[in-house]
Design an enzyme around this catalytic site. Structure first.
Site: not given
Ligand code: 7TS
Length: 406
Positions: A225, A199, A202, A364, A121
């Site tokens: 999430k 990370d 997910q 992203c 990401h």
């Molecule tokens: C693998 C992964 N890393 C980092 C992030 C960043 O997380 P945040 O700081 O909570 O935004 C996301 C967010 N992924 C997504 C956010 O919206 N659609 C997505 O797939 C992610 O899926």
């Protein structure tokens, strides 16, 4: 006993119509919905004991402090951290990774190397690019094959005494691919003294996490999430690693003694929790952990994997539909396109008119889209409250989109 209707009854938001159709929420990789138990805890904090934490002498402040620190201990057990002070409250995965990249600045020098993967990401790409700009270090990227699977022979080739950071996701948000992080960690430990960052944005919503068994230095994830409010997240860091590194943000909470001549810092976790925290959100994150523990990781994984297999089976019956990472080990996500029929957002908009909420575009993860030479995908992502009937509505909607776009 896994009772899907009982679980769905805990998510009032699901009982609504969108565009005159029952909501089918399949954008859980972006953010999940929140059970009533989490919302009740959030509401209880603000209606019964809203106060700032840690230094107040009055009853509400002490109650708020006790509840937030109880939540920290719940999260410690949830990820099997050795100490609760290794659990740092953040606002999400992005902040967590930026914090790590920032505090490692002084540890890197010109021509050192940072290894990430093609599946990352942007939140696990850009902070490392910024660190390279600050230090003169170089980024190296583990490539993927045509099925989206990491080519770990390159990791063997990359690892050396120059390797100072290895940062990869446990599960790809764009494709749902589950990465062999145990193997990546073992190779890294055997061939470098690199800091290892996982990370888990997910994976934390789907898997049982054991940071001690993984032997990673850092593990980051987002609360929103995994059934907790927006603006919540966790950075796990090994005690010895965090105690050796400088603070991230300066301010209240993170000092021991502050004077114009010299300031000393608080111990863990507060060295990394400057300012007023998201008290209500952090307490509600503990309630989200309670929800996951009550449903059970095995039930969650069995149900979500059954949904994924069912969705992939029936989507692939649609002629001209391609699933990315079709044959890879995946969880929680099916990412697809109708080849030669408009762009992913066309499909997404048609699905929305039918009440089906999916994510379209690059997610992203523009490097992955570049690799497959596409602008984006249609991504359906699952949570514990989704049903097979909802998958049927997704498939029906994709077939309708195909007819409309033909
Ligand atoms: C693998 C992964 N890393 C980092 C992030 C960043 O997380 P945040 O700081 O909570 O935004 C996301 C967010 N992924 C997504 C956010 O919206 N659609 C997505 O797939 C992610 O899926």
């Amino acid at each position: 006993m896994f009772d899907i209707q009982e679980i769905r009854s805990q998510f009032s938001i699901l009982n609504q119509q969108v565009n005159g159709k029952p909501l089918v929420y399949l954008d859980n990789a972006a953010t999940s919905q929140k059970p009533n138990s989490v919302l009740e805890v959030w509401n209880q904090y603000y209606t019964e004991f809203n106060a700032n934490v840690h230094r107040g002498i009055h009853t509400l402040s002490q109650l708020a402090t006790e509840e937030m620190e109880l939540s920290r201990r719940k999260i410690q057990k949830f990820i099997n951290a050795e100490h609760d002070f290794e659990v740092i409250f953040t606002k999400g995965t992005t902040e967590g990774i930026n914090l790590i990249a920032y505090i490692l600045t002084q540890k890197l020098k010109k021509d050192d190397e940072i290894i990430i993967s093609y599946l990352e990401h942007h939140s696990n790409i850009v902070p490392w690019q910024l660190l390279c700009e600050r230090t003169g270090a170089k980024l190296r990227v583990i490539p993927i094959d045509e099925n989206g699977v990491l080519q770990l022979d390159y990791l063997d080739e990359f690892l050396s005494e120059k390797t100072k950071v290895v940062s990869v996701n446990q599960v790809s948000n764009a494709l749902g691919i589950v990465n062999p992080i145990e193997e990546i960690i073992a190779k890294t430990r055997a061939n470098s003294d690199a800091y290892i960052v996982i990370d888990g944005a997910q994976s934390a919503p789907h898997f049982k996490i054991d940071v001690q068994a993984l032997d990673c230095d850092f593990f980051v994830f987002s609360g929103h999430k995994m059934y907790a409010p927006m603006g919540t997240g966790i950075l796990y860091g090994k005690q010895a690693v965090l105690e050796d590194l400088p603070p991230f943000h300066g301010g209240g909470e993170m000092i021991a003694v502050c004077s114009f001549d010299r300031t000393t810092y608080a111990g863990l976790p507060f060295k990394y929790e400057a300012g007023t925290p998201n008290v209500g959100g952090n307490i509600a994150l503990g309630a989200a952990v309670d929800f996951i523990n009550k449903v059970g990781h095995e039930n969650i994984q069995n149900h979500e994997n059954a949904l994924l297999q069912y969705a992939q089976k029936h989507l692939l019956e649609i002629e001209g539909l391609k699933v990315y990472g079709e044959n890879a080990n995946r969880t929680g996500v099916v990412s697809f396109n109708l080849i030669g029929m408009g762009i992913s957002s066309d499909v997404g908009m048609i699905l929305d008119k039918m009440g089906v909420a999916v994510r379209t575009g690059h997610h992203c993860t523009q490097p992955i889209m570049d690799f497959f030479d596409i602008a984006g995908t249609v991504r359906a992502s699952f949570a514990v409250y989704n049903t097979f009937e909802e998958i049927d509505l997704l498939v029906e909607g994709v077939k309708k989109a195909q007819r409309m776009l033909s």
